[in-house]
Design a protein around this motif. Structure first.
Motif, mmCIF file in Angstrom:
data_model
loop_
_atom_site.group_PDB
_atom_site.id
_atom_site.type_symbol
_atom_site.label_atom_id
_atom_site.label_comp_id
_atom_site.label_asym_id
_atom_site.label_seq_id
_atom_site.Cartn_x
_atom_site.Cartn_y
_atom_site.Cartn_z
ATOM 1 N N ILE A 25 26.278 60.013 -0.138
ATOM 2 C CA ILE A 25 27.228 60.916 0.510
ATOM 3 C C ILE A 25 27.064 62.332 -0.046
ATOM 4 O O ILE A 25 27.157 63.315 0.675
ATOM 5 C CB ILE A 25 28.690 60.440 0.299
ATOM 6 C CG1 ILE A 25 28.837 58.944 0.618
ATOM 7 C CG2 ILE A 25 29.660 61.277 1.129
ATOM 8 C CD1 ILE A 25 28.663 58.551 2.056
ATOM 9 N N ALA B 230 17.349 45.972 -13.354
ATOM 10 C CA ALA B 230 16.830 44.607 -13.226
ATOM 11 C C ALA B 230 17.736 43.602 -13.934
ATOM 12 O O ALA B 230 17.866 42.456 -13.506
ATOM 13 C CB ALA B 230 15.416 44.541 -13.780
ATOM 14 N N GLY C 203 11.044 58.381 -3.576
ATOM 15 C CA GLY C 203 11.484 57.131 -4.192
ATOM 16 C C GLY C 203 12.989 56.958 -4.160
ATOM 17 O O GLY C 203 13.705 57.668 -3.444
ATOM 18 N N ALA C 204 13.452 55.979 -4.932
ATOM 19 C CA ALA C 204 14.884 55.655 -4.977
ATOM 20 C C ALA C 204 15.201 54.999 -6.309
ATOM 21 O O ALA C 204 14.314 54.483 -6.985
ATOM 22 C CB ALA C 204 15.253 54.713 -3.834
ATOM 23 N N PHE D 239 24.998 65.246 1.534
ATOM 24 C CA PHE D 239 25.455 66.008 2.704
ATOM 25 C C PHE D 239 26.437 67.120 2.352
ATOM 26 O O PHE D 239 26.943 67.801 3.225
ATOM 27 C CB PHE D 239 26.117 65.058 3.722
ATOM 28 C CG PHE D 239 25.157 64.063 4.296
ATOM 29 C CD1 PHE D 239 24.176 64.465 5.183
ATOM 30 C CD2 PHE D 239 25.209 62.734 3.933
ATOM 31 C CE1 PHE D 239 23.272 63.557 5.710
ATOM 32 C CE2 PHE D 239 24.313 61.815 4.452
ATOM 33 C CZ PHE D 239 23.339 62.230 5.341
ATOM 34 N N PRO E 244 17.530 41.934 -7.946
ATOM 35 C CA PRO E 244 18.063 41.117 -9.044
ATOM 36 C C PRO E 244 19.366 40.416 -8.691
ATOM 37 O O PRO E 244 19.637 39.323 -9.187
ATOM 38 C CB PRO E 244 18.260 42.124 -10.187
ATOM 39 C CG PRO E 244 18.263 43.470 -9.552
ATOM 40 C CD PRO E 244 17.433 43.347 -8.315
ATOM 41 N N ILE F 242 17.396 52.016 -7.910
ATOM 42 C CA ILE F 242 18.113 50.810 -7.504
ATOM 43 C C ILE F 242 18.749 50.130 -8.722
ATOM 44 O O ILE F 242 18.569 50.572 -9.855
ATOM 45 C CB ILE F 242 17.190 49.833 -6.730
ATOM 46 C CG1 ILE F 242 16.021 49.383 -7.610
ATOM 47 C CG2 ILE F 242 16.690 50.473 -5.449
ATOM 48 C CD1 ILE F 242 15.156 48.308 -6.959
ATOM 49 N N ARG F 243 19.479 49.060 -8.447
ATOM 50 C CA ARG F 243 20.202 48.330 -9.485
ATOM 51 C C ARG F 243 19.277 47.947 -10.639
ATOM 52 O O ARG F 243 18.166 47.474 -10.416
ATOM 53 C CB ARG F 243 20.811 47.062 -8.855
ATOM 54 C CG ARG F 243 21.743 46.281 -9.754
ATOM 55 C CD ARG F 243 23.047 47.006 -9.971
ATOM 56 N NE ARG F 243 23.864 47.039 -8.775
ATOM 57 C CZ ARG F 243 24.824 46.143 -8.512
ATOM 58 N NH1 ARG F 243 25.087 45.185 -9.347
ATOM 59 N NH2 ARG F 243 25.527 46.249 -7.407
ATOM 60 N N LEU G 169 20.887 43.746 -14.117
ATOM 61 C CA LEU G 169 22.199 43.828 -13.466
ATOM 62 C C LEU G 169 23.275 44.408 -14.382
ATOM 63 O O LEU G 169 24.433 44.504 -14.002
ATOM 64 C CB LEU G 169 22.671 42.466 -12.921
ATOM 65 C CG LEU G 169 21.891 41.906 -11.744
ATOM 66 C CD1 LEU G 169 22.425 40.525 -11.370
ATOM 67 C CD2 LEU G 169 21.996 42.823 -10.533
ATOM 68 N N PHE H 15 12.182 53.031 -8.026
ATOM 69 C CA PHE H 15 11.339 52.322 -7.058
ATOM 70 C C PHE H 15 10.694 53.322 -6.102
ATOM 71 O O PHE H 15 11.331 54.281 -5.660
ATOM 72 C CB PHE H 15 12.162 51.327 -6.228
ATOM 73 C CG PHE H 15 11.344 50.686 -5.131
ATOM 74 C CD1 PHE H 15 10.573 49.569 -5.399
ATOM 75 C CD2 PHE H 15 11.304 51.235 -3.851
ATOM 76 C CE1 PHE H 15 9.784 49.000 -4.410
ATOM 77 C CE2 PHE H 15 10.501 50.678 -2.859
ATOM 78 C CZ PHE H 15 9.746 49.556 -3.144
ATOM 79 N N LEU I 112 28.568 53.567 -0.576
ATOM 80 C CA LEU I 112 27.419 53.190 0.244
ATOM 81 C C LEU I 112 26.183 53.006 -0.632
ATOM 82 O O LEU I 112 25.690 51.898 -0.763
ATOM 83 C CB LEU I 112 27.154 54.217 1.361
ATOM 84 C CG LEU I 112 26.219 53.761 2.462
ATOM 85 C CD1 LEU I 112 26.759 52.543 3.220
ATOM 86 C CD2 LEU I 112 25.933 54.895 3.423
ATOM 87 N N ARG I 113 25.676 54.072 -1.229
ATOM 88 C CA ARG I 113 24.591 54.015 -2.216
ATOM 89 C C ARG I 113 24.792 55.199 -3.159
ATOM 90 O O ARG I 113 25.410 56.186 -2.777
ATOM 91 C CB ARG I 113 23.199 54.182 -1.558
ATOM 92 C CG ARG I 113 22.744 53.080 -0.658
ATOM 93 C CD ARG I 113 21.360 53.402 -0.080
ATOM 94 N NE ARG I 113 21.306 54.719 0.546
ATOM 95 C CZ ARG I 113 21.709 54.979 1.783
ATOM 96 N NH1 ARG I 113 22.177 54.025 2.538
ATOM 97 N NH2 ARG I 113 21.621 56.213 2.265
ATOM 98 N N VAL J 85 13.636 53.962 2.183
ATOM 99 C CA VAL J 85 12.721 53.705 1.056
ATOM 100 C C VAL J 85 12.889 52.280 0.542
ATOM 101 O O VAL J 85 11.929 51.624 0.157
ATOM 102 C CB VAL J 85 12.971 54.712 -0.093
ATOM 103 C CG1 VAL J 85 12.086 54.411 -1.299
ATOM 104 C CG2 VAL J 85 12.733 56.132 0.379
ATOM 105 N N GLU K 30 17.932 60.721 -2.735
ATOM 106 C CA GLU K 30 18.584 60.516 -1.434
ATOM 107 C C GLU K 30 18.346 61.706 -0.514
ATOM 108 O O GLU K 30 18.211 61.554 0.694
ATOM 109 C CB GLU K 30 20.088 60.289 -1.610
ATOM 110 C CG GLU K 30 20.460 58.856 -1.986
ATOM 111 C CD GLU K 30 20.397 57.888 -0.795
ATOM 112 O OE1 GLU K 30 20.416 58.334 0.358
ATOM 113 O OE2 GLU K 30 20.316 56.667 -1.056
#
Lengths: 234, 87
Positions: free
Chosen positions: A62, A106, A100-101, A65, B16, A103-104, A108, A148, A57-58, B70, A94
């Motif tokens: 998971i 930049a 914040g978070a 939890f 991206p 993410i991928r 890739l 981010f 999922l991200r 977020v 999470e």
């Protein structure tokens, strides 16, 4: 001084962290299985790198939890030291223990390389053995480490001095081309407002012995060792 | 009932993947493409007494787990299940 190293299915840096704790640092090591809510009297909890629950999922979505995470949240509320490294940082974001978070990247690309980090807070339990503005050489290894946060959160982090590490060049200059993943403000690590929960993408456990190409990471482990006695955990 | 949930990166979040896909489309001759955002599609089958109840539950699922507020926005549609619905 007892370190707890949390193990989720898919964690891969638990043994590296454990090695530094008991073989290099000589501290007491306790692995903590994710299904076990008992933190076994640990003074500092490390959430190590890897791909907890396959990062389905991200990243960290998971893992947050897991029964152990509820105990870690309560431990953090009492002022206990919680240290998320790589996937551990993603899990802390999470779970809401850090803002914040991640993410991928930049680019890739999955980036596995040495980075330079400027230490912006040397007054924390995690950095007390570093000098302010000191440059640490620490490797990264991640595909989703681009920090981010929305503009309001970002400016609050900056104003409160919650940015602990920033990607920089060898001289400590924070430049766009020293940013390996597109993190906003070159952020490599942040701390909560209370200063007891640290998240960082780079891997200090992978540079704690000269044989591995560097020992800067050991400074952070030594800092925790040094500071733990002074932190009150109810 | 089936919830068809779409999760997309917020407009302020750098995407991206979307940028790269757009470049790929341009290379294939789809020069008219001005933006691409890459997200996720999730199907959830659930038991619910009413559409309203289902909507509330799916909304809670999205905000608690399926999307990260977020960085992501979400929307979904509900569909009453017919035979052999979920692919």
């Amino acid at each position: 001084m007892k370190f707890g190293v949390v193990v989720f299915p898919g964690t891969w840096s638990d043994r590296d962290c454990g090695w530094v704790v008991d073989q290099v640092l000589g501290a007491h090591l306790q692995y903590l299985w994710h299904k076990d809510a008992d933190l076994k009297g640990c003074d500092c909890i490390i959430l190590p790198g890897g791909f907890a629950y396959g990062d389905y999922l991200r990243t960290g979505a998971i893992a947050r939890f897991a029964p152990v995470m509820e105990s870690i949240g309560e431990f953090a509320d009492r002022g206990g030291l919680v240290w998320g490294i790589c996937n551990g940082f993603q899990i802390l974001c999470e779970s809401g223990l850090l803002p914040g978070a991640l993410i991928r990247n930049a680019s890739l690309e999955y980036r596995c390389e040495w980075t330079n980090l400027v230490v912006e807070r040397a007054d924390l339990a995690f950095t007390s053995q570093c000098d302010e503005r000191e440059v640490l050489r620490v490797p990264i290894s991640h595909g989703e480490g681009s920090y981010f946060a929305d503009p309001a959160t970002l400016s609050r982090l900056e104003q409160n001095g919650q940015v602990v590490f920033r990607y920089c060049d060898v001289e400590g200059r924070v430049r766009p081309n020293s940013n390996p993943n597109g993190s906003l403000h070159n952020i490599a690590g942040i701390v909560n407002s209370r200063g007891n929960v640290l998240g960082m993408m780079p891997h200090p456990e992978r540079c704690a012995e000269a044989e591995l190409g560097g020992t800067d990471g050991l400074k952070l482990f030594r800092s925790v060792m040094h500071s733990a006695a002074q932190v009150l955990t109810a | 009932m089936i919830a068809r949930i779409v999760v997309v990166p917020k407009p302020v979040v750098n995407d991206p993947q979307g940028v790269t896909v757009r470049q790929g489309l341009a290379l294939l001759g789809f020069g008219e493409v001005t933006e691409v955002r890459v997200g996720k599609y999730i199907e959830v089958r659930l038991d619910a007494t009413s559409e309203r109840a289902a909507r509330e539950r799916v909304d809670a699922m999205c905000s608690r787990l399926l999307a990260n507020h977020v960085i992501e926005d979400y929307h979904f549609e509900l569909e009453h299940e017919s035979k052999g619905a979920m692919r």
